[in-house]
Design an enzyme around this catalytic site. Structure first.
Site, PDB file in Angstrom:
ATOM      1  N   SER A 167     -79.205 -22.991 -84.933  1.00 46.35           N
ATOM      2  CA  SER A 167     -79.220 -24.109 -85.881  1.00 46.35           C
ATOM      3  C   SER A 167     -79.321 -23.646 -87.331  1.00 46.35           C
ATOM      4  O   SER A 167     -78.628 -24.161 -88.211  1.00 46.35           O
ATOM      5  CB  SER A 167     -80.364 -25.072 -85.565  1.00 46.35           C
ATOM      6  OG  SER A 167     -81.601 -24.399 -85.554  1.00 46.35           O
ATOM      7  N   ALA A 199     -79.282 -26.216 -95.001  1.00 44.30           N
ATOM      8  CA  ALA A 199     -77.899 -26.670 -95.169  1.00 44.30           C
ATOM      9  C   ALA A 199     -77.692 -27.310 -96.538  1.00 44.30           C
ATOM     10  O   ALA A 199     -76.733 -26.992 -97.252  1.00 44.30           O
ATOM     11  CB  ALA A 199     -77.526 -27.649 -94.060  1.00 44.30           C
ATOM     12  N   SER A 227     -82.973 -31.379 -98.269  1.00 43.66           N
ATOM     13  CA  SER A 227     -83.356 -30.133 -98.926  1.00 43.66           C
ATOM     14  C   SER A 227     -83.723 -29.017 -97.956  1.00 43.66           C
ATOM     15  O   SER A 227     -84.585 -28.183 -98.234  1.00 43.66           O
ATOM     16  CB  SER A 227     -84.539 -30.395 -99.866  1.00 43.66           C
ATOM     17  OG  SER A 227     -85.643 -30.941 -99.169  1.00 43.66           O
ATOM     18  N   GLY A 228     -83.080 -28.991 -96.787  1.00 41.37           N
ATOM     19  CA  GLY A 228     -83.258 -27.886 -95.847  1.00 41.37           C
ATOM     20  C   GLY A 228     -82.248 -26.786 -96.134  1.00 41.37           C
ATOM     21  O   GLY A 228     -81.604 -26.763 -97.185  1.00 41.37           O
ATOM     22  N   HIS A 230     -86.484 -31.999 -79.821  1.00 38.90           N
ATOM     23  CA  HIS A 230     -86.399 -30.872 -80.749  1.00 38.90           C
ATOM     24  C   HIS A 230     -85.157 -30.874 -81.633  1.00 38.90           C
ATOM     25  O   HIS A 230     -85.252 -30.642 -82.837  1.00 38.90           O
ATOM     26  CB  HIS A 230     -86.443 -29.575 -79.943  1.00 38.90           C
ATOM     27  CG  HIS A 230     -86.485 -28.328 -80.766  1.00 38.90           C
ATOM     28  ND1 HIS A 230     -87.502 -28.071 -81.661  1.00 38.90           N
ATOM     29  CD2 HIS A 230     -85.630 -27.265 -80.830  1.00 38.90           C
ATOM     30  CE1 HIS A 230     -87.282 -26.893 -82.245  1.00 38.90           C
ATOM     31  NE2 HIS A 230     -86.157 -26.389 -81.763  1.00 38.90           N
ATOM     32  N   ARG A 262     -77.805 -26.890 -77.339  1.00 40.51           N
ATOM     33  CA  ARG A 262     -77.800 -25.865 -78.382  1.00 40.51           C
ATOM     34  C   ARG A 262     -78.330 -24.519 -77.890  1.00 40.51           C
ATOM     35  O   ARG A 262     -79.345 -24.451 -77.214  1.00 40.51           O
ATOM     36  CB  ARG A 262     -78.650 -26.332 -79.575  1.00 40.51           C
ATOM     37  CG  ARG A 262     -78.711 -25.336 -80.723  1.00 40.51           C
ATOM     38  CD  ARG A 262     -79.439 -25.926 -81.897  1.00 40.51           C
ATOM     39  NE  ARG A 262     -80.871 -26.029 -81.676  1.00 40.51           N
ATOM     40  CZ  ARG A 262     -81.751 -25.071 -81.961  1.00 40.51           C
ATOM     41  NH1 ARG A 262     -81.325 -23.921 -82.461  1.00 40.51           N
ATOM     42  NH2 ARG A 262     -83.039 -25.264 -81.758  1.00 40.51           N
ATOM     43  N   HIS A 265     -87.139 -29.263 -76.608  1.00 38.36           N
ATOM     44  CA  HIS A 265     -87.640 -27.891 -76.533  1.00 38.36           C
ATOM     45  C   HIS A 265     -88.619 -27.820 -75.370  1.00 38.36           C
ATOM     46  O   HIS A 265     -89.488 -28.676 -75.232  1.00 38.36           O
ATOM     47  CB  HIS A 265     -88.333 -27.503 -77.843  1.00 38.36           C
ATOM     48  CG  HIS A 265     -88.485 -26.021 -77.996  1.00 38.36           C
ATOM     49  ND1 HIS A 265     -89.410 -25.301 -77.273  1.00 38.36           N
ATOM     50  CD2 HIS A 265     -87.819 -25.131 -78.768  1.00 38.36           C
ATOM     51  CE1 HIS A 265     -89.305 -24.023 -77.603  1.00 38.36           C
ATOM     52  NE2 HIS A 265     -88.354 -23.890 -78.515  1.00 38.36           N
ATOM     53  N   GLU A 271     -83.510 -14.099 -77.034  1.00 40.00           N
ATOM     54  CA  GLU A 271     -83.905 -15.474 -76.734  1.00 40.00           C
ATOM     55  C   GLU A 271     -83.043 -15.989 -75.597  1.00 40.00           C
ATOM     56  O   GLU A 271     -82.052 -15.367 -75.210  1.00 40.00           O
ATOM     57  CB  GLU A 271     -83.802 -16.373 -77.973  1.00 40.00           C
ATOM     58  CG  GLU A 271     -84.897 -16.082 -78.997  1.00 40.00           C
ATOM     59  CD  GLU A 271     -85.028 -17.158 -80.061  1.00 40.00           C
ATOM     60  OE1 GLU A 271     -84.401 -18.216 -79.916  1.00 40.00           O
ATOM     61  OE2 GLU A 271     -85.763 -16.939 -81.040  1.00 40.00           O
ATOM     62  N   ASP A 308     -82.199 -40.867 -90.717  1.00 42.24           N
ATOM     63  CA  ASP A 308     -81.705 -41.561 -91.905  1.00 42.24           C
ATOM     64  C   ASP A 308     -80.205 -41.348 -92.135  1.00 42.24           C
ATOM     65  O   ASP A 308     -79.463 -42.293 -92.388  1.00 42.24           O
ATOM     66  CB  ASP A 308     -82.473 -41.095 -93.148  1.00 42.24           C
ATOM     67  CG  ASP A 308     -83.911 -41.566 -93.141  1.00 42.24           C
ATOM     68  OD1 ASP A 308     -84.149 -42.747 -93.419  1.00 42.24           O
ATOM     69  OD2 ASP A 308     -84.801 -40.766 -92.849  1.00 42.24           O
ATOM     70  N   ALA A 351     -89.124 -24.234 -88.908  1.00 44.37           N
ATOM     71  CA  ALA A 351     -88.430 -23.438 -87.887  1.00 44.37           C
ATOM     72  C   ALA A 351     -89.135 -22.098 -87.718  1.00 44.37           C
ATOM     73  O   ALA A 351     -89.434 -21.414 -88.691  1.00 44.37           O
ATOM     74  CB  ALA A 351     -86.973 -23.229 -88.284  1.00 44.37           C
ATOM     75  N   GLY A 400     -86.083 -17.626 -85.202  1.00 47.10           N
ATOM     76  CA  GLY A 400     -85.227 -16.671 -85.878  1.00 47.10           C
ATOM     77  C   GLY A 400     -83.852 -17.247 -86.133  1.00 47.10           C
ATOM     78  O   GLY A 400     -83.629 -18.450 -86.022  1.00 47.10           O
ATOM     79  N   ARG A 431     -82.250 -24.015 -72.488  1.00 41.56           N
ATOM     80  CA  ARG A 431     -83.356 -24.908 -72.799  1.00 41.56           C
ATOM     81  C   ARG A 431     -83.385 -26.182 -71.955  1.00 41.56           C
ATOM     82  O   ARG A 431     -84.450 -26.634 -71.553  1.00 41.56           O
ATOM     83  CB  ARG A 431     -83.305 -25.287 -74.286  1.00 41.56           C
ATOM     84  CG  ARG A 431     -83.750 -24.170 -75.194  1.00 41.56           C
ATOM     85  CD  ARG A 431     -83.701 -24.590 -76.645  1.00 41.56           C
ATOM     86  NE  ARG A 431     -84.249 -23.543 -77.489  1.00 41.56           N
ATOM     87  CZ  ARG A 431     -84.299 -23.604 -78.801  1.00 41.56           C
ATOM     88  NH1 ARG A 431     -83.820 -24.664 -79.436  1.00 41.56           N
ATOM     89  NH2 ARG A 431     -84.818 -22.616 -79.510  1.00 41.56           N
TER      90      ARG A 431
END
Length: 517
Positions: free
Chosen positions: A389, A13, A10-11, A349, A384, A242, A114, A221, A45, A48, A288
């Site tokens: 993301s 995506a 339920s994020g 992260h 990444r 991170h 960033e 999962d 999150a 941005g 990163r």
């Protein structure tokens, strides 16, 4: 139960997939193992989401993504996100969901910088961007009458013809999914959720590590379920750490957004000296993986438990307005970030690899898609790029929703369902001390041996420890009373084994995967 589309997670995506798909009138069921729908990586999150800046272009974004991904990014996927990304933000997040992104006094969107971006292109909602997007998605969800949401419902296994059909001849069919077994935590029963199409959107694997910025539910999962079903999985060795998580002996690790460095915060050692210029020409705004390893090395050199991130040169009122969440969290530990530097350490992260998908989020198994962090579009390559993301989840959620609804509503696919074996319940009591100790073993082993810096000897030690533990947990799982904790433990050890196997197989240091040998 039977539904047209089953979404597991339920994020950003998963919910984007569900909302887009529902527009064609198909029935959608969303399940999450959390007690609240909002419980997801998206909700936590901070920084941005990539939009577009002055003088920006799809080609510039592609180059930045490819460079940050250490030359391993999927060029077709980069074309998709760089061209479709701004459209999805404008049409879905801005115009449809009305996400309140920060604006300047002139009314234009505030665009920040960033690490590893060649231009400023990040829009944000203070330092709570994920929360703002998640809450906007949930508000929209209430208007979608053909979407059913089930909380406290843990996906146990994907249903496939070759594994779960009562017809023995179905083992000869091509890999095909028709839903999932789901464990209802309140009723303590396993329900077969039969679906024409299934989408995995379960997030990442941060909870497998001792230090992580992820919530507890990020335990792999989806990776484990897809592996058991036989889906193709790739790039699992590329786990991004991170560089800056709040370090405090009494608290869990809390993400200190990269946006602070984008706004001018500088990394310093315990003597108050800047050190990142020794490791990369971009200093504190280096990619990163480089920053995380530099901090790791600096801590070893200084024999210190952390380094520090200093933004105290900025106006205190501006800091409180721009980073209210971070300011309040640090203040709860008696750290005033407007006056003193923040103690930080690296933390697990983001998973750059995952279940392999194409431009429509299709996996190697028919009728099964994957979106968000659990998937591997190839965008991230070996590392990444900051703030990519949420955009990936949005874009592939849109594509997955559009493709599945077109297939189902347009009757372009033939869907059949086999008779399913019933769930066999066991009655052996679960000892909570064993579960807790097994998780400690997984997290310490992954952190020490399959973490920021790897070697053949470390990985071999991890193989010995985790292989034995995997066998013990599988035996434990087979006879114990089922629970969300037990399901998560089994998935956690299996996902850890997938990461370890990929790390052992890849002898070349690249991006997040750094081997001393």
């Amino acid at each position: 139960m039977q539904t047209d589309l089953l979404v597991i997670g339920s994020g950003i995506a998963g919910l984007t997939t569900a909302i887009v798909a529902s527009k064609k009138g198909i029935n959608v069921t969303v399940i999450t193992n959390g007690q609240e729908v909002r419980e997801s990586n998206t909700y936590y999150a901070q920084g941005g989401i990539i939009y577009k800046g002055n003088g920006d272009s799809p080609e510039k974004l592609k180059k930045d993504l490819f460079r940050a991904g250490a030359g391993l990014s999927n060029l077709k996927a980069l074309d998709v996100i760089s061209k479709l990304g701004p459209w999805c933000i404008e049409n879905i997040l801005m115009n449809e969901l009305h996400v309140e992104f920060d604006k300047t006094e002139s009314g234009k969107y505030h665009i920040t910088d960033e690490a590893a971006h060649s231009v400023k292109r990040i829009i944000h909602s203070r330092d709570l961007t994920g929360r703002s997007i998640e809450l906007a998605l949930l508000a929209k969800l209430k208007d979608c009458k053909n979407i059913t949401v089930k909380t406290g419902c843990t996906a146990t296994d994907l249903l496939t013809f070759s594994h779960h059909s009562k017809d023995p001849l179905d083992i000869y069919r091509s890999p095909e999914c028709f839903g999932a077994y789901a464990f209802d935590q309140k009723q303590r029963k396993v329900i077969p959720l039969i679906a024409k199409e299934t989408v995995i959107a379960t997030g990442g694997i941060g909870a497998l590590y001792l230090h992580t910025t992820n919530p507890k539910g990020a335990r792999g999962d989806g990776i484990a379920m897809a592996r058991r079903a036989g889906a193709l999985i790739l790039n699992m060795e590329y786990v991004q750490f991170h560089p800056t998580a709040l370090y405090h002996p009494e608290g869990e690790r809390f993400l200190i957004s990269e946006s602070l460095r984008g706004e001018g915060a500088e990394l310093i050692n315990k003597k108050g000296e800047p050190f990142m210029h020794k490791y990369h020409k971009l200093g504190s705004l280096a990619p990163r993986d480089i920053v995380a390893r530099a901090i790791h090395e600096q801590m070893i050199r200084d024999d210190s438990e952390c380094v520090y991130l200093d933004i105290s040169n900025k106006n205190p009122d501006w800091i409180k307005k721009r980073f209210p969440n971070i300011y309040e969290k640090c203040a709860s530990f008696n750290i005033d970030i407007s006056k003193q530097p923040i103690p930080v350490v690296p933390a697990a992260h983001y998973l750059c690899g995952g279940i392999v998908v194409d431009e429509n989020a299709q996996t190697s198994i028919r009728r099964l898609k994957a979106v968000g962090e659990v998937s591997c579009t190839g965008i991230h390559g070996a590392n990444r790029l900051a703030s990519s993301s949420l955009l990936e989840g949005l874009v592939w959620g849109y594509l997955a929703g559009k493709d599945t609804s077109t297939k189902i509503a347009g009757k372009k696919e033939k869907y059949d369902f086999p008779r399913v074996e019933g769930w066999k319940y066991e009655n052996e009591q679960v000892d909570p001390a064993l579960v807790m100790q097994d998780w400690l073993t997984i997290r310490h082993t992954m952190w020490n041996y399959v973490g920021l810096v790897r070697s053949s000897k470390r990985l071999a030690r991890a193989e010995k420890i985790l292989s034995e533990l995997n066998n013990e947990i599988e035996e434990f799982y087979r006879y114990a009373i089922l629970s969300d904790e037990l399901i998560g433990l089994r998935n956690g050890i299996q996902s850890a084994m997938v990461i370890l196997s990929a790390a052992r197989s890849n002898r070349k240091s690249r991006g997040c995967h750094y081997r001393t040998d």
